[in-house]
Structures are given as structure tokens and as C-alpha cells.
Scaffold this motif. Structure first.
Motif, mmCIF file in Angstrom:
data_model
loop_
_atom_site.group_PDB
_atom_site.id
_atom_site.type_symbol
_atom_site.label_atom_id
_atom_site.label_comp_id
_atom_site.label_asym_id
_atom_site.label_seq_id
_atom_site.Cartn_x
_atom_site.Cartn_y
_atom_site.Cartn_z
ATOM 1 N N LYS A 1 0.832 -1.205 0.000
ATOM 2 C CA LYS A 1 0.000 0.000 0.000
ATOM 3 C C LYS A 1 0.862 1.248 0.000
ATOM 4 O O LYS A 1 1.807 1.367 0.793
ATOM 5 N N LYS B 1 -7.898 4.990 -4.433
ATOM 6 C CA LYS B 1 -9.043 4.719 -3.554
ATOM 7 C C LYS B 1 -9.373 5.975 -2.736
ATOM 8 O O LYS B 1 -10.531 6.347 -2.583
ATOM 9 N N GLY C 1 -7.964 -2.548 9.510
ATOM 10 C CA GLY C 1 -7.284 -3.196 8.378
ATOM 11 C C GLY C 1 -6.453 -2.174 7.629
ATOM 12 O O GLY C 1 -6.489 -2.082 6.404
ATOM 13 N N ASP D 1 -4.234 -3.442 12.455
ATOM 14 C CA ASP D 1 -4.036 -4.490 11.448
ATOM 15 C C ASP D 1 -3.231 -5.606 12.113
ATOM 16 O O ASP D 1 -2.198 -5.342 12.734
ATOM 17 N N PRO D 2 -3.695 -6.858 11.991
ATOM 18 C CA PRO D 2 -3.002 -7.936 12.700
ATOM 19 C C PRO D 2 -1.673 -8.366 12.068
ATOM 20 O O PRO D 2 -0.963 -9.176 12.662
ATOM 21 N N PHE E 1 3.197 -5.343 8.357
ATOM 22 C CA PHE E 1 2.668 -4.015 8.048
ATOM 23 C C PHE E 1 2.896 -3.060 9.223
ATOM 24 O O PHE E 1 3.114 -1.861 9.030
ATOM 25 N N GLY F 1 -6.524 -7.340 15.314
ATOM 26 C CA GLY F 1 -7.723 -7.362 14.483
ATOM 27 C C GLY F 1 -8.867 -6.661 15.203
ATOM 28 O O GLY F 1 -8.823 -6.458 16.428
ATOM 29 N N LEU F 2 -9.905 -6.331 14.447
ATOM 30 C CA LEU F 2 -11.045 -5.603 15.022
ATOM 31 C C LEU F 2 -11.684 -6.377 16.167
ATOM 32 O O LEU F 2 -12.144 -5.778 17.148
ATOM 33 N N GLU F 3 -11.683 -7.712 16.055
ATOM 34 C CA GLU F 3 -12.374 -8.531 17.050
ATOM 35 C C GLU F 3 -11.754 -8.382 18.440
ATOM 36 O O GLU F 3 -12.388 -8.697 19.452
ATOM 37 N N MET G 1 -11.726 -0.879 5.051
ATOM 38 C CA MET G 1 -11.527 -0.960 3.602
ATOM 39 C C MET G 1 -10.736 -2.225 3.285
ATOM 40 O O MET G 1 -9.636 -2.443 3.800
ATOM 41 N N GLY G 2 -11.338 -3.075 2.467
ATOM 42 C CA GLY G 2 -10.665 -4.308 2.058
ATOM 43 C C GLY G 2 -10.660 -5.378 3.129
ATOM 44 O O GLY G 2 -9.819 -6.280 3.105
ATOM 45 N N TYR H 1 -14.696 -8.762 3.104
ATOM 46 C CA TYR H 1 -14.727 -10.042 2.370
ATOM 47 C C TYR H 1 -13.800 -11.091 2.976
ATOM 48 O O TYR H 1 -13.899 -12.269 2.637
ATOM 49 N N ARG I 1 -13.909 -11.632 6.171
ATOM 50 C CA ARG I 1 -14.541 -12.044 7.428
ATOM 51 C C ARG I 1 -15.555 -13.172 7.198
ATOM 52 O O ARG I 1 -16.451 -13.039 6.354
ATOM 53 N N ARG J 1 -15.036 -3.112 -6.684
ATOM 54 C CA ARG J 1 -15.087 -2.656 -5.297
ATOM 55 C C ARG J 1 -16.051 -1.493 -5.163
ATOM 56 O O ARG J 1 -16.089 -0.620 -6.033
HETATM 57 N N1 LIG Z 1 -10.038 -8.999 11.400
HETATM 58 C C1 LIG Z 1 -9.270 -8.032 10.923
HETATM 59 N N2 LIG Z 1 -9.183 -6.849 11.574
HETATM 60 C C2 LIG Z 1 -8.402 -5.868 11.088
HETATM 61 N N3 LIG Z 1 -7.663 -5.999 9.950
HETATM 62 C C3 LIG Z 1 -7.735 -7.159 9.289
HETATM 63 C C4 LIG Z 1 -8.529 -8.231 9.732
HETATM 64 N N4 LIG Z 1 -8.387 -9.264 8.867
HETATM 65 C C5 LIG Z 1 -7.529 -8.853 7.911
HETATM 66 N N5 LIG Z 1 -7.117 -7.593 8.173
HETATM 67 C C6 LIG Z 1 -6.179 -6.763 7.398
HETATM 68 O O1 LIG Z 1 -6.930 -6.085 6.422
HETATM 69 C C7 LIG Z 1 -6.062 -5.691 5.371
HETATM 70 C C8 LIG Z 1 -6.792 -5.890 4.078
HETATM 71 S S1 LIG Z 1 -6.030 -5.101 2.684
HETATM 72 C C9 LIG Z 1 -6.683 -3.478 2.768
HETATM 73 C C10 LIG Z 1 -5.711 -2.446 3.253
HETATM 74 C C11 LIG Z 1 -6.234 -1.024 3.259
HETATM 75 N N6 LIG Z 1 -7.314 -0.851 4.236
HETATM 76 C C12 LIG Z 1 -6.696 -0.583 1.914
HETATM 77 O O2 LIG Z 1 -7.897 -0.393 1.734
HETATM 78 O O3 LIG Z 1 -5.860 -0.435 1.048
HETATM 79 C C13 LIG Z 1 -6.941 -5.849 1.418
HETATM 80 C C14 LIG Z 1 -6.761 -5.260 0.118
HETATM 81 O O4 LIG Z 1 -5.704 -5.484 -0.482
HETATM 82 O O5 LIG Z 1 -7.634 -4.508 -0.308
HETATM 83 C C15 LIG Z 1 -4.808 -6.541 5.495
HETATM 84 O O6 LIG Z 1 -3.724 -5.697 5.783
HETATM 85 C C16 LIG Z 1 -5.119 -7.514 6.616
HETATM 86 O O7 LIG Z 1 -3.987 -7.810 7.404
#
Ligand SMILES: Nc1ncnc2c1ncn2[C@@H]1O[C@H](C[S@+](CC[C@H]([NH3+])C(=O)[O-])CC(=O)[O-])[C@@H](O)[C@H]1O
Length: 340
Positions: free
Chosen positions: A104, A123, A143, A165-166, A170, A195-197, A212-213, A216, A218, A331
């Protein structure tokens, strides 16, 4: 006070966590503060994440450059000092490469352009004109990846930005960028490797929450929406971005196997279905801000991410399909307000 992790010879970050502690306490996130030390220790556990020690060594080698110019409100998050010599430039580029893959961005760090897999600025451009202005707001980015959008949120005037972000890689990329950005801006932008949980339910302290991202990925998307809602104060805005399919409010794709070679994809709703889910979970003023088919110009392999990318995930004979024969990635971005 820096987090000191017993398994690492030096603290993993130079970040002064006092700012985060103090902000969490005064911005209504005290229940989270209580969990934070344990979350940091788990998220950065070198027993579970073997690469962490190597990445920490990279961070410790990054040169300290003071008085840099910081640009957070343009497409490239840019850190610049006019007097960097060629040796220092090459050292920085070499160290940042050791944290690859960079997904990213883009970032530019003292004349090294990190040309990331994603043009994440596209985005941002699609959503920024349509959301409630971030000036003075407390923002959560669920995330957040390496934090690219967190810096853009700060650049848009947010008072406080917390990215979660877990992925520990990153987290370390975030810390590398943070190192160069320095304290003036970084004291209001934080990354927490969870993670959010893992957040306490009903924090209800953020003015804007981005997811964002993530949806899907989950297995239980409605739970994800409930959890996002719980982070927001009543009247706060959710910005939700996810993969969608064409169809009416009862159309949802659940890929049995992989989707675009990703193993962990669960629910791809239509725009109408996701709007309904949001309303049913207690959001109002649900708006779809944008729908875009992802292009191979927006997501592609680069010098900083040399693995396969979108082009390899599509059917070469019909790019409207993934290589599994499913609809190609499209998206949508939504805005929705927490009702009460
Ligand atoms: N449960 C969770 N809680 C938090 N984060 C999570 C979880 N599960 C996965 N992730 C994190 O969510 C991110 C998804 S990327 C989007 C990045 C940015 N937001 C983007 O919009 O470019 C997907 C994409 O490439 O679009 C990853 O870094 C995971 O580690």
C-alpha cells in the motif's frame, strides 16, 4: 516510555507510547487502554512471527534525519530533506527493501519512491470528496495495512488516527515510515497490531471509522458490521469498502474455493444487499459513494512487490473473470451513519 518486548534485544519501536496512552484515556478509549500492553505483546510475539527480529534490526539501522519536510495531503506520502547525501539515500533504500513486499502506498522517503503494489491514493481520491470532512475528528482505520491511508487521514486534518491491522510486517512498515515522519505528525497517528475482534465492544468514541478491504475476509460479515458500529459514537460515519458483485438485494457470492487466488474470501454481496445489511445493523443514511472495477494499473507487481498481482489473478482470455471463472474484482465504497 517505549514498549519493551522481552524477546527482542532492543525496543521494537522508538515510538513514545505515552502519547497513545494519554490520548486513549482522554478520547474515551480507556477500556481499550487496559488491553493494550497485552495486545502489543501478542501482536509482536517473536515466537509466533519469526521474521520480527530481522525487521526490528532493520528499523534500528534507519538513519535519523531531522527537520524533514512532510507531505501528507498529496497522492504520494512524501518525506524530504534537501541535504541528503547519496550514501544515506542508498542506505535508506536498501533498508526499506528489506521490509518488502510493500503493498500500500505510494511513499517517497528521502528521494526513494516506494512504488507499491497498489495505487492506494486512487481509492482515497474516490472517497475523499464524499465523506464528512476529517478535520478535528477521531478516526479508526480497521485493516490499515502499513498505514498509508492513516497518513492521508492525518493530512486531511484528523485530530487522532488509530490504525489496526493484525499483520506484524505491516506494523513494521508503518514504524519505518513513522521513523522518518518524526514526532510532530506521528504523535497523533498510531498503529496497533490487532484485528477488530480484539477491541472492547461499544467503544463508541470514534467520529469516523474506515473498514476498507476487510469485510470479504470475514467469515461473519454481519458481526464485522456490528463491531464497526460499536467503535463509532452515535452520529459517527462508517466508510466501508469491499468487493461486490452485480445483482439485487438478495445476491451474494460465496466462493467455494479461492477467489482471485485468495484462499480467505467469504462473502461478496451486491451493492443492494450490503446496503440492506448496513440498514439492518442500525446504520442510517446509507450511500454508495463509488463502484469501480479494479484495473491492472491500480494493482500490479512492482520493484517493491515482486509477487503475482491482479493480472495473474484474471482469466487471460476474458479479463471480466477471475482465473477461477468468477466475476473480476469490483469494489464499492459506502458511507453509513451510526443511528444511535
Ligand atoms: N479482522 C481483521 N481486523 C483488522 N484488519 C484485518 C482483519 N483481517 C484482515 N485484516 C487486514 O486487512 C487488510 C486488508 S487489505 C486493505 C488495506 C487497506 N485498508 C486498503 O484499503 O488499502 C486488502 C486489500 O488489499 O484490499 C490486510 O492488511 C489484513 O492484514
Amino acid at each position: 516510555m517505549a514498549f519493551r518486548l522481552a524477546s527482542l534485544e532492543q525496543p521494537i519501536t522508538t515510538l513514545d507510547q505515552a502519547a497513545l496512552y494519554q490520548q486513549m484515556a482522554s478520547y474515551g478509549a480507556a477500556p481499550w487502554l487496559a488491553l493494550l500492553p497485552q495486545q502489543m505483546a501478542q501482536g509482536l510475539d517473536t515466537q509466533r512471527h519469526a521474521d520480527l527480529k530481522g525487521w526490528a534490526r532493520v528499523l534500528h539501522k534507519l538513519p535519523t534525519i531531522t527537520d524533514a519536510q512532510i507531505q501528507l495531503d498529496q497522492e504520494t506520502v512524501r518525506i524530504f530533506h534537501p541535504d541528503i547525501d547519496a550514501g544515506t539515500r542508498a542506505k535508506i533504500a536498501g533498508l526499506l527493501k528489506q521490509l518488502m513486499p510493500w503493498r500500500k502506498g505510494p511513499f517517497e522517503v528521502h528521494q526513494t519512491l516506494i512504488d507499491t503494489e497498489w495505487r492506494s491514493d486512487w481509492k482515497w481520491q474516490r472517497l475523499a470528496p464524499h465523506i464528512q470532512p476529517l478535520q478535528g475528528r477521531k478516526v479508526l482505520d480497521v485493516g490499515c495495512g502499513n498505514g498509508y491511508h492513516c497518513w492521508r487521514m492525518a493530512g486531511a486534518g484528523a485530530q487522532w488516527v488509530v490504525g489496526i491491522d493484525p499483520s506484524p510486517r505491516f506494523y513494521m512498515q508503518f514504524q519505518a515510515i513513522r521513523h522518518f515522519i518524526g514526532d510532530a505528525d506521528a504523535y497523533r497517528v498510531h498503529h496497533i497490531p490487532v484485528g477488530l475482534e480484539a477491541l472492547p465492544p461499544e467503544l463508541a468514541c470514534f467520529d469516523t471509522c474506515f473498514s476498507m478491504g476487510v469485510l470479504y475476509h470475514r467469515p461473519s460479515p454481519i458481526d464485522h458490521l456490528w463491531q464497526l458500529k460499536g467503535t463509532l459514537r452515535p452520529g459517527g460515519e462508517l466508510i466501508l469498502e469491499t468487493l461486490v458483485i452485480d445483482g439485487d438485494e438478495n445476491q451474494v457470492l460465496v466462493p467455494e474455493g479461492r477467489y482471485a487466488k485468495m484462499p480467505n474470501v467469504w462473502f461478496l454481496p451486491s451493492v443492494a444487499a450490503l446496503s440492506l445489511w448496513l440498514r439492518k445493523c442500525g446504520f442510517t443514511q446509507v450511500r454508495c459513494l463509488d463502484v469501480s472495477t479494479t484495473s491492472v494499473q491500480e494493482q500490479r507487481a512492482t520493484e517493491w512487490m515482486t509477487y503475482q498481482s491482479l493480472q495473474d489473478f484474471l482469466d487471460p482470455a476474458d479479463t471480466s473473470r477471475t482465473c477461477e471463472g468468477l466475476p473480476a474484482p469490483k469494489r464499492a465504497i459506502f458511507s453509513a451513519i451510526r443511528a444511535s
